[in-house]
Design a protein around this motif. Structure first.
Motif, PDB file in Angstrom:
ATOM      1  N   SER A 264     -10.240 -16.461  -0.209  1.00 49.25           N
ATOM      2  CA  SER A 264      -9.596 -17.690  -0.681  1.00 49.25           C
ATOM      3  C   SER A 264      -8.444 -17.465  -1.654  1.00 49.25           C
ATOM      4  O   SER A 264      -7.516 -18.274  -1.717  1.00 49.25           O
ATOM      5  N   HIS A 265      -8.488 -16.384  -2.455  1.00 50.02           N
ATOM      6  CA  HIS A 265      -7.506 -16.204  -3.517  1.00 50.02           C
ATOM      7  C   HIS A 265      -6.541 -15.048  -3.272  1.00 50.02           C
ATOM      8  O   HIS A 265      -5.771 -14.690  -4.171  1.00 50.02           O
ATOM      9  N   LEU A 266      -6.569 -14.467  -2.068  1.00 47.75           N
ATOM     10  CA  LEU A 266      -5.605 -13.414  -1.752  1.00 47.75           C
ATOM     11  C   LEU A 266      -4.208 -14.016  -1.561  1.00 47.75           C
ATOM     12  O   LEU A 266      -4.068 -15.213  -1.332  1.00 47.75           O
ATOM     13  N   PRO A 267      -3.164 -13.200  -1.654  1.00 44.69           N
ATOM     14  CA  PRO A 267      -1.812 -13.720  -1.491  1.00 44.69           C
ATOM     15  C   PRO A 267      -1.619 -14.388  -0.126  1.00 44.69           C
ATOM     16  O   PRO A 267      -2.029 -13.847   0.902  1.00 44.69           O
ATOM     17  N   PHE A 268      -0.998 -15.555  -0.135  1.00 47.27           N
ATOM     18  CA  PHE A 268      -0.784 -16.322   1.088  1.00 47.27           C
ATOM     19  C   PHE A 268       0.041 -15.515   2.091  1.00 47.27           C
ATOM     20  O   PHE A 268       0.997 -14.845   1.687  1.00 47.27           O
ATOM     21  N   PRO A 269      -0.326 -15.523   3.387  1.00 51.20           N
ATOM     22  CA  PRO A 269      -1.342 -16.351   4.020  1.00 51.20           C
ATOM     23  C   PRO A 269      -2.731 -15.748   4.073  1.00 51.20           C
ATOM     24  O   PRO A 269      -3.567 -16.233   4.838  1.00 51.20           O
ATOM     25  N   THR A 270      -2.987 -14.706   3.300  1.00 52.88           N
ATOM     26  CA  THR A 270      -4.329 -14.188   2.988  1.00 52.88           C
ATOM     27  C   THR A 270      -4.965 -13.338   4.071  1.00 52.88           C
ATOM     28  O   THR A 270      -6.098 -12.880   3.888  1.00 52.88           O
ATOM     29  N   LEU A 271      -4.293 -13.063   5.165  1.00 52.81           N
ATOM     30  CA  LEU A 271      -4.904 -12.326   6.269  1.00 52.81           C
ATOM     31  C   LEU A 271      -4.629 -10.829   6.153  1.00 52.81           C
ATOM     32  O   LEU A 271      -3.537 -10.414   5.766  1.00 52.81           O
ATOM     33  N   GLY A 272      -5.625 -10.014   6.511  1.00 54.66           N
ATOM     34  CA  GLY A 272      -5.432  -8.575   6.499  1.00 54.66           C
ATOM     35  C   GLY A 272      -6.694  -7.835   6.886  1.00 54.66           C
ATOM     36  O   GLY A 272      -7.671  -8.421   7.360  1.00 54.66           O
ATOM     37  N   HIS A 273      -6.653  -6.528   6.682  1.00 54.84           N
ATOM     38  CA  HIS A 273      -7.785  -5.663   6.981  1.00 54.84           C
ATOM     39  C   HIS A 273      -8.181  -4.885   5.729  1.00 54.84           C
ATOM     40  O   HIS A 273      -7.421  -4.810   4.763  1.00 54.84           O
ATOM     41  N   VAL A 274      -9.371  -4.307   5.771  1.00 57.74           N
ATOM     42  CA  VAL A 274      -9.878  -3.495   4.668  1.00 57.74           C
ATOM     43  C   VAL A 274      -9.904  -2.043   5.122  1.00 57.74           C
ATOM     44  O   VAL A 274     -10.488  -1.715   6.159  1.00 57.74           O
ATOM     45  N   ASP A 275      -9.260  -1.185   4.334  1.00 59.46           N
ATOM     46  CA  ASP A 275      -9.189   0.246   4.636  1.00 59.46           C
ATOM     47  C   ASP A 275      -9.931   1.015   3.552  1.00 59.46           C
ATOM     48  O   ASP A 275      -9.899   0.636   2.375  1.00 59.46           O
ATOM     49  N   ARG A 276     -10.597   2.079   3.920  1.00 59.90           N
ATOM     50  CA  ARG A 276     -11.259   2.934   2.927  1.00 59.90           C
ATOM     51  C   ARG A 276     -10.222   3.821   2.247  1.00 59.90           C
ATOM     52  O   ARG A 276      -9.389   4.437   2.906  1.00 59.90           O
ATOM     53  N   ARG A 277     -10.295   3.880   0.911  1.00 61.08           N
ATOM     54  CA  ARG A 277      -9.405   4.732   0.125  1.00 61.08           C
ATOM     55  C   ARG A 277     -10.232   5.430  -0.943  1.00 61.08           C
ATOM     56  O   ARG A 277     -10.640   4.805  -1.923  1.00 61.08           O
ATOM     57  N   GLY A 278     -10.529   6.709  -0.734  1.00 62.41           N
ATOM     58  CA  GLY A 278     -11.331   7.447  -1.694  1.00 62.41           C
ATOM     59  C   GLY A 278     -12.718   6.847  -1.811  1.00 62.41           C
ATOM     60  O   GLY A 278     -13.421   6.633  -0.813  1.00 62.41           O
ATOM     61  N   CYS A 279     -13.108   6.526  -3.060  1.00 64.76           N
ATOM     62  CA  CYS A 279     -14.422   5.931  -3.305  1.00 64.76           C
ATOM     63  C   CYS A 279     -14.391   4.405  -3.190  1.00 64.76           C
ATOM     64  O   CYS A 279     -15.423   3.752  -3.392  1.00 64.76           O
TER      65      CYS A 279
END
Length: 292
Positions: A264-279
């Protein structure tokens, strides 16, 4: 010379994304500002993080959005924005719905991620129910908490009026349905509890023809810190330990499954993916799609 630039506004903030047979319309409700002292890692750490992200110091700005999911037969809304509760920078849902060509009386159901005021404030106005034909759907634990004694005992002078307002929702929306576990709540939409931020905080998975979009509510707040500093958040979590556990588990699941996601509070338009980065993780925003 008169300065007219102070009266200039951005264009209505509407973004459409097709998920299989669904058309998902993401509508900006404006933005909120959180005092840096609310950050559980401390204002100094937040100042460093915002500086590294090329953001201004001072109040931390967060957008807020509402989703409308349309399959051509039913219109389902997820959350309802701030309404009039947070001042002139938010509460633009109805304004932007008008530009999207969506009438409030055309909404058939409203899924509630949780009952914080910035997610349900727009359900009500001075005339009562804004969405008169909508069924309200939320987690049983969420309803029980916000209607019960514990929420009132924990309320403050600042948020008590918002809590009392939330308690009028069942009266003004008598068509109320509660769920208590993971499962389908509308055709093609599955509720997935994410306990901690609030007792019944829930995400919603939209699936159609092999496409998926996971709406994560307040699982994360910002790419500045939420994805890689997993044990810190703004101090709005009802159960901080459970919220941290949900965040770790949820981000791991989204990254593993490679789901398209929004919060809900991510930068508009708020869509994306989650990538692993380190820990930890990172948010990878989806490119703007000119053709939904």
């Amino acid at each position: 010379m008169v300065d007219n630039f102070s009266k200039i506004h951005q264009t209505p903030a509407i973004y459409r994304r097709r998920i299989g047979s669904f058309m998902v319309t993401i509508i900006s409700d404006g933005y909120l500002e959180a005092d840096p002292s609310y950050f559980s890692g401390g204002a100094d750490q937040l100042a460093r993080l915002t500086s590294e992200a090329f953001l201004p110091s001072g109040p931390f700005r967060m957008g807020t959005v509402v989703y409308i999911v349309d399959d051509g037969k039913r219109r389902v809304m997820v959350d309802a924005g701030c309404g009039p509760l947070f001042g002139p920078t938010s509460g633009f849902l109805q304004f932007n719905m008008k530009y999207a060509g969506i009438r409030p009386d055309s909404i058939d159901a409203i899924l509630i991620t949780h009952m914080h005021a910035d997610h349900i404030g727009g359900l009500l106005d001075e005339g009562g129910a804004v969405f008169p034909n909508a069924e309200i759907i939320m987690h049983q634990a969420e309803f029980d908490y916000f209607m019960g004694d514990l929420a009132m005992q924990r309320s403050t002078e600042r948020n008590r009026p918002w809590l009392l307002r939330a308690r009028t929702v069942p009266e003004l929306y008598p068509n109320l349905r509660l769920f208590d576990k993971e499962g389908q709540v509308q055709p093609g939409i599955t509720a997935m509890p994410l306990t901690g931020h609030t007792p019944g905080h829930s995400g919603f998975m939209i699936e159609s023809n092999g496409d998926q979009l996971f709406l994560a509510g307040d699982l994360v707040y910002s790419p500045v810190y939420s994805f890689h500093i997993l044990d810190q958040n703004f101090t709005f979590d009802v159960d901080a330990d459970a919220a941290i556990a949900s965040r770790r588990r949820g981000l791991d699941m989204i990254a593993t499954e490679k789901w398209l996601m929004s919060a809900s509070h991510l930068p508009f338009p708020t869509l994306g993916h989650v990538d692993r980065r380190g820990c930890g993780f990172a948010f990878v925003a989806e490119d703007w799609r000119f053709n939904p």
